[in-house]
Write a protein that holds these residues in place. Structure first.
Motif, short mmCIF file in Angstrom:
data_model
loop_
_atom_site.label_atom_id
_atom_site.label_comp_id
_atom_site.label_asym_id
_atom_site.label_seq_id
_atom_site.Cartn_x
_atom_site.Cartn_y
_atom_site.Cartn_z
N LEU A 186 0.67 -1.05 0.03
CA LEU A 186 0.12 -0.01 0.03
C LEU A 186 0.87 1.24 0.02
O LEU A 186 0.64 2.31 -0.74
N LEU A 217 0.85 4.08 -2.80
CA LEU A 217 0.67 5.66 -2.43
C LEU A 217 1.74 6.40 -2.75
O LEU A 217 1.72 7.64 -3.51
N ALA A 231 1.59 9.51 -5.53
CA ALA A 231 2.01 10.97 -5.01
C ALA A 231 3.14 11.40 -6.12
O ALA A 231 2.87 12.36 -6.44
N LEU A 290 -1.21 12.29 0.08
CA LEU A 290 -0.77 11.04 0.01
C LEU A 290 0.46 10.59 0.97
O LEU A 290 0.34 9.55 1.25
N MET A 300 -0.74 10.16 4.27
CA MET A 300 -1.11 8.83 4.25
C MET A 300 0.00 7.76 4.44
O MET A 300 -0.14 6.88 5.19
N ILE A 301 1.00 8.04 3.66
CA ILE A 301 2.13 6.91 3.54
C ILE A 301 2.69 6.86 5.11
O ILE A 301 2.91 5.83 5.55
N SER A 312 0.28 5.28 7.58
CA SER A 312 0.19 3.70 7.15
C SER A 312 1.56 2.95 7.61
O SER A 312 1.30 1.84 7.83
#
Length: 835
Positions: free
Chosen positions: A404, A408, A412, A434, A437-438, A441
């Motif tokens: 994931l 991402l 990006a 993003l 989010m990386i 995550s």
């Protein structure tokens, strides 16, 4: 059910006062920053629009020259006035003059009082009762009340208006009662202004009011086809659009930063609600056994989140209004951005935005409560009654999370390569989202890896057990790390971007300020008397370079482009301009110009192409010889050599001088210039002063971003403290067992503080990596697309590392809150509830 819901909310607030108040504060800060920025921007635009309407009036269309030195011939104004579709044309001349040798020039507007009454009623003068003259047609001037107050003058006073060598001795016959408190204006009869300051046989522009049945677009197209190339018909709406575009990118940038602060607040609500669920899992399980459905348990947690969001948003609205008022008083209506200089607008809240930001705060709070509500819904009742809240296992394997993160990162990268949408770097903002989010995550991967590795080391027993527990069930550690990741990534990225920009500006100033002294006329041409004296042989200067500046309208819906006329060598322009790439040699028979980097970015013009410039009533084809770096004009500039400009019909009227005094005669040079600077209100400054002023303006323009960074870091630290406290409650039985086995309170507190330090370290490391990536996007994507400036990426490692260490120290201090919670656990009661 309503009584039960209210009882549960009261119980939550009573047992979790500190965490709940911190969550409300986080929501309040996020709403306050966003609402304050909106209020300031809205007020600044409204104030600027009001000031523009005062001067421009309410025309349907405006006919003007595309270059500032040009004008609209009187014959053209008369021809437009004879058009049956036109009700009235109001001719206007606008210039800048000095009043009684005051250095700062003011706007002088020449108008025809009869036509102006229909188009520009706010500029109509009021005759002073003490005046014995016949009014505006007798050559008197009228001043706005704010200008009279600033100059300390009254109606009836005699004043001298000066522009360059030209002077006008006149009288202030009255005031302009309809002008605003920030309008520094003079109004006079247009014929008198034209006679003394020009232009001859022309006016600045004509403001047109059409008959009601006339279609503006059709009439405008027909008239434009009949006008010479140097004239332009623009709709009044074009001027409003141009004003809005002045600061749009700056406003969007600040709003995005405010939303990030609100997002960080949502993480704090998440931590608070998850803590509440952990503490009351047995109560919710008992209610479930007694008949409370899973859906109602989910809605109860959401309702509690809303109970945090509503008061937080309400407080944020009040705080936002206070911040807006304070910022406008300190930084002005442009927040230091330099778009509406001198404006201190009134802050007037409107119902729709107020309700919108109230809803935004509630949505952020609900978003933070959503996942805890889901966990409360799916929590097994039997297990919750027996052992309390159980952290769920990770939904994704480590391999899935790495995949994931890779996807991402690829997305990006693709978004960062995309062009702007609607002239805004929307794809760049999505790329930043993003990257965050990386980071979030990847927090479970790094948390599990770090704590798993430490769990295998030989450590004191308390720390060993605590670390082992986090390694096996790292949910709260992930939450705490995520809050710090977002806040520190934002802070580090802004530090990197600002440092990159400041270093670039510093190097640029080295190139554009080669002379020791600079003299300028403050928007008015330099007096010919001074230029003649400098041309003589008895001066203390070894070298003098002259320059002038005009403005050109390339696109009526965009801000004007600066035309810089300088003494440049056609074959060696790089001696005075900081080029970003190769310089292309022009054809011998064509005039050559060199465009600034913003001009290249906005209009997509490259070296080697030709460009049609509106000069002196004609569209002139010129050769583009290169692109040079310019950090002072965001919307583009064109540099042209003096010789080419004169050959194209321009009149070279210098407004600025670069001066190189003879060795050892620097003080003599200033004394030699003193008579002219005093008489004509000229501004003399050395290059060091200009550099310091430029950098201080730069720092002021980023003052608001520093406030946003501080708010984000504060919220992140609040989140760490609350989340660690939640972790204590989740491991209540484990910590109570340790206490029963002989671990004293100091050992338990130290274990929790070590855990907080390690979680903060994970968050800071991931946040630093994300911050560098976001700093690169801000520098190489957001800045070029939003502000049209490019620069090299500079990472100020000492400042970034120092900030990380300070944040780590603050995180350790914040973890003391959770440590105190650990030492207050009722050991006997917790162990008894385990049976």
């Amino acid at each position: 059910m309503n009584t039960l819901a209210w009882w549960l909310i009261r119980a939550q607030f009573r047992t979790r006062r500190t965490a709940t108040l911190l969550s409300m504060l986080a929501i309040a800060l996020g709403v306050a920053l966003g609402y304050a920025i909106h209020l300031i921007n809205d007020a600044a635009l409204a104030d600027f629009g009001r000031a523009m309407k005062t001067v421009q009036g309410d025309p349907d269309a405006v006919v003007g020259a595309r270059d500032s030195a040009g004008g609209v011939p009187v014959a053209t104004i008369n021809a437009i006035a004879s058009d049956p579709a036109v009700l009235v044309v109001a001719p206007v001349i606008e210039t800048r003059v000095r009043v009684n040798s005051v250095r700062t020039p003011v706007r002088l507007i020449g108008l025809d009082v009869f036509s102006a009454a229909a188009v520009m009623p706010w500029l109509l003068p009021r005759q002073d009762d003490r005046s014995t003259t016949g009014g505006i047609l007798d050559g008197d001037v009228y001043a706005s009340p704010s200008l009279l107050a600033k100059l300390g003058l009254q109606a009836g006073a005699t004043v001298t208006l000066a522009r360059g060598d030209r002077e006008w001795l006149t009288k202030i016959a009255g005031d302009l009662p309809a002008t605003g408190p920030d309008d520094l204006l003079l109004v006079a009869d247009i014929a008198w202004v034209q006679e003394r300051f020009g232009p001859n046989e022309a006016v600045g522009e004509g403001r047109v009011r059409l008959a009601p049945e006339v279609d503006l677009a059709t009439w405008r197209t027909a008239l434009q086809a009949r006008l010479p190339p140097g004239l332009l018909v623009r709709a009044a709406e074009d001027d409003r659009t141009r004003v809005s575009n002045l600061s749009r990118a700056y406003r969007v940038n600040l709003n995005v930063l405010a939303l990030v602060a609100l997002l960080t607040g949502a993480f704090l609500v998440f931590a608070t609600q998850l803590t509440a669920i952990a503490q009351r899992s047995t109560q919710f399980a008992l209610l479930g056994v007694l008949g409370l459905s899973p859906r109602m348990r989910l809605l109860q947690v959401l309702l509690e989140g809303l109970a945090i969001g509503i008061p937080g948003a309400v407080v944020g609205l009040g705080l936002g209004y206070a911040l807006a008022f304070a910022f406008t008083q300190i930084l002005g209506g442009d927040l230091g951005g330099g778009y509406f200089s001198g404006s201190t607008p009134s802050i007037v809240p409107q119902p729709a935005p107020l309700l919108g930001f109230l809803a935004l705060g509630c949505v952020a709070s609900l978003a933070g409560a959503l996942y805890p509500a889901y966990l409360n819904r799916v929590q097994p009742l039997a297990q919750a009654l027996k052992t309390g809240f159980a952290q769920s296992r990770a939904a994704f394997s480590a391999r899935s999370r790495w995949l994931l993160a890779a996807l991402l990162a690829l997305a990006a990268f693709v978004l960062a390569q995309m062009p702007p949408l609607f002239e805004l770097p929307l794809a760049g903002y999505a790329a930043i989202a993003l990257v965050l989010m990386i980071g979030v995550s990847s927090a479970p991967l790094f948390t599990r890896a770090l704590f798993g590795w430490l769990a295998k080391r030989r450590l004191p027993a308390a720390q060993q057990i605590a670390i082992q527990n986090v390694a096996q069930a790292p949910l709260m550690a992930q939450v705490a790390a995520s809050g710090l990741i977002i806040s520190f990534a934002l802070t580090a990225s802004m530090v990197i971007m600002v440092a990159s920009f400041r270093v670039a500006v510093d190097h640029w100033l080295d190139h554009v300020l080669p002379a020791p002294l600079y003299l300028r006329g403050k928007a008015t041409p330099l007096p010919q008397e001074l230029l003649d004296a400098l041309a003589g042989t008895q001066t203390p200067f070894a070298r003098i370079e002259r320059s002038a500046q005009e403005t050109l309208v390339i696109d009526p819906q965009r801000p004007s482009v600066a035309l810089l006329v300088r003494e440049l060598e056609r074959d060696n322009p790089a001696a005075r301009l900081p080029f970003t790439g190769p310089v292309v040699a022009p054809p011998a028979d064509m005039p050559v110009v060199w465009i600034s980097e913003p001009m290249h970015e906005i209009y997509r013009i490259a070296p080697g192409q030709t460009l049609r410039l509106p000069l002196r009533g004609h569209d002139v084809e010129v050769f583009v010889g290169g692109v040079w770096r310019d950090y002072s004009r965001q919307f583009g500039a064109v540099a042209i050599g003096r010789d080419d400009f004169v050959r194209l019909g321009g009149r070279f009227a210098p407004s600025e001088l670069a001066l190189w005094p003879l060795p050892g005669q620097e003080r003599l040079a200033s004394d030699w210039l003193a008579p002219w600077t005093d008489r004509y209100g000229l501004e003399l400054a050395d290059s060091l002063e200009i550099r310091q002023l430029s950098l201080s303006i730069f720092d002021k323009s980023f003052a608001v971003t520093y406030a946003l960074e501080a708010a984000a870091m504060l919220i992140g630290l609040f989140g760490l403290a609350v989340t660690l406290a939640a972790s204590v409650w989740l491991r209540a039985r484990e910590l109570a067992t340790l206490g029963a086995l002989g671990f004293d309170r100091r050992m338990l507190g130290r274990a929790v503080m070590v855990e907080g330090a390690l979680i903060a370290l994970v968050g800071l490391l991931i946040g630093l990596a994300c911050g560098v990536a976001i700093g690169g996007i801000l520098t190489h994507v957001i800045n070029p697309q939003a502000f049209h400036w490019r620069m090299a990426l500079t990472i100020p490692w000492p400042a970034v590392i120092a900030g990380a260490l300070l944040t780590l120290a603050a995180a350790i201090v914040a973890s003391r809150y959770a440590a105190r919670q650990a030492t207050r656990l009722p050991v006997a009661r917790v162990l008894a509830s385990a049976d």
